[in-house]
Design a protein around this motif. Structure first.
Motif, mmCIF file in Angstrom:
data_model
loop_
_atom_site.group_PDB
_atom_site.id
_atom_site.type_symbol
_atom_site.label_atom_id
_atom_site.label_comp_id
_atom_site.label_asym_id
_atom_site.label_seq_id
_atom_site.Cartn_x
_atom_site.Cartn_y
_atom_site.Cartn_z
ATOM 1 N N ALA A 1 47.343 45.888 38.466
ATOM 2 C CA ALA A 1 46.832 45.995 39.835
ATOM 3 C C ALA A 1 47.581 47.069 40.614
ATOM 4 O O ALA A 1 46.984 47.864 41.333
ATOM 5 C CB ALA A 1 46.937 44.649 40.546
ATOM 6 N N LEU B 1 44.386 41.415 42.536
ATOM 7 C CA LEU B 1 44.851 40.523 41.481
ATOM 8 C C LEU B 1 43.691 39.783 40.809
ATOM 9 O O LEU B 1 43.777 39.424 39.644
ATOM 10 C CB LEU B 1 45.868 39.526 42.023
ATOM 11 N N GLU B 2 42.636 39.529 41.581
ATOM 12 C CA GLU B 2 41.465 38.883 40.991
ATOM 13 C C GLU B 2 40.730 39.836 40.048
ATOM 14 O O GLU B 2 40.167 39.422 39.058
ATOM 15 C CB GLU B 2 40.517 38.419 42.103
ATOM 16 N N LYS B 3 40.794 41.132 40.377
ATOM 17 C CA LYS B 3 40.082 42.137 39.590
ATOM 18 C C LYS B 3 40.842 42.509 38.306
ATOM 19 O O LYS B 3 40.235 42.745 37.268
ATOM 20 C CB LYS B 3 39.869 43.385 40.450
ATOM 21 N N MET C 1 43.048 40.526 46.423
ATOM 22 C CA MET C 1 41.775 40.972 45.933
ATOM 23 C C MET C 1 41.937 41.747 44.621
ATOM 24 O O MET C 1 41.165 41.562 43.689
ATOM 25 C CB MET C 1 41.129 41.871 46.992
ATOM 26 N N SER D 1 44.076 41.798 35.421
ATOM 27 C CA SER D 1 44.684 40.637 34.767
ATOM 28 C C SER D 1 46.178 40.488 35.052
ATOM 29 O O SER D 1 46.701 39.378 35.029
ATOM 30 C CB SER D 1 44.455 40.710 33.252
ATOM 31 N N THR D 2 46.876 41.585 35.332
ATOM 32 C CA THR D 2 48.314 41.496 35.596
ATOM 33 C C THR D 2 48.666 42.214 36.899
ATOM 34 O O THR D 2 47.907 43.051 37.388
ATOM 35 C CB THR D 2 49.145 42.130 34.458
#
Length: 171
Positions: A12, A3-5, A1, A7-8
């Motif tokens: 995260a 990682l979707e928010k 979750m 970019s790297t």
């Protein structure tokens, strides 16, 4: 979750949300490791390079292993010092093939230099070229019993003659 928010992966992991989910991580600090090599003692003829490699490979990438059966030891060289420190911490006193291992950093470790760079540093003097004493002594007596003391006790495969204990110990 996360990682979707973000970019790297680094972003995260650095986020406040990641700390809240997993809690603050505090892995062991291996930054003070002096070198990537380990001296492993109590190596018997029953232990092979394969036994040692299989035990140590779980703690990092092994660059090389050198087993010296005549000296009852081995040297395990990792790719970096942190891997060696982790292995030293986790494997000290581990029993392998009925032998309890003793692990420490080598007494004289000389850092490798890049072969393309020529250095003018002086190297330590060579080891003495005198005769080396190997176990056993006089055919079947324990060399360590006669010098520094044998750690194998009753399980030693060489003779422990009571009046010979410490006889060859140097001051």
């Amino acid at each position: 979750m996360l990682l979707e928010k973000f970019s790297t992966v680094q972003a995260a992991l650095a986020s406040a949300e990641a700390t809240r989910v997993s809690g603050p991580a505090s892995p062991p600090d291996y930054s003070g490791s002096p070198c990537p090599s380990l001296w492993v003692g109590n190596i018997t003829v029953d232990l092979t390079e394969t036994h040692i490699r299989n035990l140590f490979k779980t703690y990092g990438d092994i660059e090389s292993i050198r087993v010296l059966h005549e000296r009852f030891c081995a040297f395990v060289n990792f790719r970096n010092a942190n891997m060696a420190a982790k292995a030293l911490d986790k494997l000290q006193g581990v029993e392998l093939e009925n032998t309890r291992l003793v692990i420490r950093y080598p007494d004289r470790w000389i850092p490798r230099t890049n072969p393309g760079i020529i250095t003018t540093a002086t190297h330590p003097p060579p080891l003495s070229t005198g005769p080396r004493r190997l176990a056993p002594v006089n055919g079947d007596q324990c060399f360590f019993w006669r010098t520094t003391g044998c750690i194998h006790g009753d399980k030693c495969r060489y003779k422990h003659i009571p009046d010979q204990r410490g006889r060859d110990k140097k001051p």
